[in-house]
Design an enzyme around this catalytic site. Sequence first.
Site, PDB file in Angstrom:
ATOM      1  N   LYS A 110       0.248   0.158 -14.489  1.00 37.74           N
ATOM      2  CA  LYS A 110      -0.594   1.304 -13.593  1.00 37.74           C
ATOM      3  C   LYS A 110      -1.956   1.164 -14.044  1.00 37.74           C
ATOM      4  O   LYS A 110      -2.951   0.951 -13.176  1.00 37.74           O
ATOM      5  CB  LYS A 110      -0.119   2.597 -13.761  1.00 37.74           C
ATOM      6  CG  LYS A 110       1.397   2.842 -12.855  1.00 37.74           C
ATOM      7  CD  LYS A 110       1.602   4.091 -13.029  1.00 37.74           C
ATOM      8  CE  LYS A 110       3.135   4.450 -12.452  1.00 37.74           C
ATOM      9  NZ  LYS A 110       3.602   5.686 -12.710  1.00 37.74           N
ATOM     10  N   LYS A 189       8.525  -9.015  -1.156  1.00 35.10           N
ATOM     11  CA  LYS A 189       9.123  -7.448  -1.283  1.00 35.10           C
ATOM     12  C   LYS A 189       8.390  -6.770  -0.272  1.00 35.10           C
ATOM     13  O   LYS A 189       7.237  -6.564  -0.371  1.00 35.10           O
ATOM     14  CB  LYS A 189       9.235  -7.207  -2.716  1.00 35.10           C
ATOM     15  CG  LYS A 189       9.880  -6.115  -3.044  1.00 35.10           C
ATOM     16  CD  LYS A 189       9.713  -5.374  -4.356  1.00 35.10           C
ATOM     17  CE  LYS A 189      10.013  -4.035  -4.640  1.00 35.10           C
ATOM     18  NZ  LYS A 189      10.095  -3.233  -5.665  1.00 35.10           N
ATOM     19  N   LYS A 192       4.424  -0.774   0.352  1.00 40.65           N
ATOM     20  CA  LYS A 192       3.189  -0.210   1.146  1.00 40.65           C
ATOM     21  C   LYS A 192       1.864  -0.993   0.745  1.00 40.65           C
ATOM     22  O   LYS A 192       1.108  -1.112   1.555  1.00 40.65           O
ATOM     23  CB  LYS A 192       3.148   1.249   0.607  1.00 40.65           C
ATOM     24  CG  LYS A 192       2.223   2.087   1.693  1.00 40.65           C
ATOM     25  CD  LYS A 192       2.554   3.281   1.113  1.00 40.65           C
ATOM     26  CE  LYS A 192       1.234   3.957   0.236  1.00 40.65           C
ATOM     27  NZ  LYS A 192       1.262   5.413  -0.014  1.00 40.65           N
TER      28      LYS A 192
END
Length: 324
Positions: A110, A189, A192
């Site tokens: 992240k 894949k 979003k």
Amino acid sequence: MRVLSGIQPSGKLHLGNYLAAMKQHIELEEKHDCYYFIANYHALTTIQDAPTLVANTRDVALDYLAMGFDPTKALLFRQSDVPEVTELTWLLSVVTGKGLLDRATSYKDKVARGIAASMGLFSYPILMAADILIYHSDVVPVGKDQVQHIEMAQDMATHFNMTFKCEVFKRPEAKLNEALIVPGLDGQKMSKSYGNAVSLFDDAKTNRKRIMSIKTDSTPLEAPKDPERCTVFGLYKLLATPAETQALEQRYRAGGMGYGEAKQMLADVVERLLGPARERRAELVKDADYVEDMLRTAGRRARETARAVMEQARAACGIVTARN
Ligand code: TRP
């Protein structure tokens, strides 16, 4: 058996989210005692705008209900309706070595993607362990990326029990969501962030248009085609019945069918799933009280379970409060 999972309210859900997680959550409610919650405390690590978080949280509830979640069979609640989880996060943090968190790959990923390296993001796995342990969860259905977090929760349960010579926490087990990769419109894949998703609640026309734009190879119409290497077929088989899948597979291999026709068939099965869900969602949106009541009622029930476990946890470590 108690099943528990948390859902991040990170915005519009797409077909990949449904097939990889939501569908399984809804199926599990038939046979088990299922606790699902909307992880709004976790979401604060990335969504730092109150109206957005409020709206996203409600959207998850609407999306689950529209896709078939049954509130008479399982609980769906807001993480924040059980504030004891934040208290437990502290108790677990004193028995969790910093080194354990240093090894969390999801934190590193992240930060690499540009998310602020806050203490909240760093201790995210402790809050997640608290979510799991506070309900004495047996099984936690998650995707592969979350397995390390479940292992950390197992470690924290053991450390707490050992440190305070008690048996307060149960060891949870991860249940891997079927190793399913849902292809997106470009064959990668579905995600979003790749912009290649079919949203669950766009209108039928938008979905069909996006499906018609799927990239295919240039095999001529008459020639046989390889279904295994085609994104259209890859998506179709996740949504169609086995008989429908077999029929389309034969047509690919026989030749004489263009990709355009396969795309139309795919758009039809997508609409078969999403059409009725879209209508249900439109009805639910009109009834704000219904959704709020469901979340609150479920939250109260979950909190009862959490309170009992929390009392044991406080007692085990010698925290005396006016409450117990
Ligand atoms: N971290 C999970 C995710 O990103 C969401 C989550 C929060 C969760 N708490 C949980 C999942 C507890 C399972 C159990 O998907």
